[in-house]
Design an enzyme around this catalytic site. Structure first.
Site, mmCIF file in Angstrom:
data_model
loop_
_atom_site.group_PDB
_atom_site.id
_atom_site.type_symbol
_atom_site.label_atom_id
_atom_site.label_comp_id
_atom_site.label_asym_id
_atom_site.label_seq_id
_atom_site.Cartn_x
_atom_site.Cartn_y
_atom_site.Cartn_z
ATOM 1 N N ARG A 20 -5.680 -1.511 -57.797
ATOM 2 C CA ARG A 20 -5.001 -1.415 -56.514
ATOM 3 C C ARG A 20 -5.798 -0.495 -55.595
ATOM 4 N NH1 ARG A 20 -2.905 -5.385 -57.764
ATOM 5 N NH2 ARG A 20 -0.676 -5.946 -57.764
ATOM 6 N N GLU B 179 -5.333 -4.298 -46.781
ATOM 7 C CA GLU B 179 -5.865 -5.639 -47.059
ATOM 8 C C GLU B 179 -5.313 -6.658 -46.080
ATOM 9 O OE1 GLU B 179 -5.146 -6.532 -51.184
ATOM 10 O OE2 GLU B 179 -6.571 -5.013 -51.877
ATOM 11 N N HIS C 228 -9.958 -9.018 -53.263
ATOM 12 C CA HIS C 228 -8.777 -9.013 -54.139
ATOM 13 C C HIS C 228 -8.682 -10.347 -54.893
ATOM 14 C CE1 HIS C 228 -4.528 -7.098 -54.659
ATOM 15 N NE2 HIS C 228 -4.938 -7.686 -55.772
#
Length: 326
Positions: free
Chosen positions: A235, A264, A282
């Site tokens: 994360r 993000e 990601h």
């Protein structure tokens, strides 16, 4: 007919087994207007009339949950749920589920893709050759180097297995270790600060909590070897990007591989300008196999809950059961 939101952009336009499961259970499908990660303001109207969501990383805040009283299940396609206000979900009788055992191998493979890209200078050499250069020079081996794993859960263990295959020395920080696994793979368990000091590669596999936010900061980055690399496929909030940039500029660490970011998408960042940083969007947990496995697991949780069953191994807020109604 109950509505199910299919939120992850990776599932847009796919008619897989997960849709068949939902279809047979009587659901119709809702998709975001565009295949992008939704903001809070975009998610609010998209959830209108939706009973269950196969969720990506969009923010299920208290505001979002309170504004959509028909919502019964937030089924994360993955194992992290920091984008969900679990307390708010519980207060409103919404079950939150995850998909354990579906993407650890994908994340572990991606972790090593970043490690190899850094040590073998894949991106730098690729760009140099395309530009007409021929920059042949020795690069770093993995064999014999020390892999430090912060968090030895499913993903951390999968990383350790691959590290052993590369002939690496394995260290880990894990408060609740699997003793059998540790013995089988010869993992040395260390306090976190010693892990930082001894690792040639430090890879993060801990959940993001208020306690772990900015786990990697100016102080902890300074404990790493100047020759060490930081890898984050967990994360973004685990790493202070401002402090990481400072450490890279000052050569306090050798480089970083980042699949996740504090924001993000991250927008424009000075990290993008550094040739000792490798970045991906990601994407670690979503290869074709894990994408399908996560979607099926999330759909199965929704279907079970809609039928009055309770998938205890997937529900992260079991206290909601007393007020959960479908």
């Amino acid at each position: 007919m109950a509505k199910a939101l299919i939120a992850p952009m990776t599932l847009a336009g796919i008619d897989g087994p997960f849709l068949q499961m939902l279809r047979e259970a009587g659901f119709e499908f809702v998709y975001p207007d565009r295949p992008m990660q939704m903001t809070e303001d975009e998610l609010l109207p998209t959830l209108h009339g939706v009973a269950a969501s196969i969720a990506g990383s969009e923010p299920y805040t208290r505001r979002v949950i309170a504004a959509n009283p028909e919502l019964r299940v937030i089924a994360r396609a993955g194992v992290g749920y920091d984008a969900v206000d679990v307390a708010a979900a519980t207060d409103h009788g919404v079950a939150v589920t995850i998909t354990p055992g579906t993407n650890q191998d994908a994340v572990a493979e991606h972790t090593f893709a970043l490690i190899l890209a850094l040590t073998k200078e894949v991106v730098v050499q690729h760009l140099a050759v395309k530009a007409g250069g021929w920059p042949r020079r020795p690069n770093l081996p993995l064999r014999g180097r020390t892999l430090g794993i912060a968090g030895l859960g499913r993903i951390g263990k999968s990383v350790a297995v691959r590290g052993a295959a590369f002939g690496m020395r394995l260290l880990a920080y894990e408060p609740y270790p699997d003793a059998k696994f540790v013995a089988q793979y010869g993992v040395n368990l260390l306090p976190f600060e010693r892990l930082l000091a001894e690792s040639d590669f430090l890879t993060l596999h801990v959940p993001l909590t208020p306690e772990s936010k900015h786990l990697m900061n100016r102080r902890t980055l300074a404990l790493m070897k100047p020759s060490a690399f930081l890898i984050n496929t967990a994360r973004g909030g685990l790493v202070s990007e401002v402090d990481l940039l400072e450490a890279l500029r000052a050569r306090k660490i050798a480089g970083a591989g980042l699949d996740v970011f504090e924001q993000e998408p991250p927008g424009k960042s000075p990290l993008f300008e550094r040739d000792n940083v490798v970045l991906t969007p990601h994407a670690a947990g979503v290869d074709l196999q894990s994408r399908d496995d996560m979607a099926v697991s999330a759909a199965r949780a929704i279907v079970k809950l809609s039928r009055g069953e309770w998938p205890a191994e997937q529900v992260v807020n079991p206290e909601v059961r007393a007020k959960f109604k479908w």
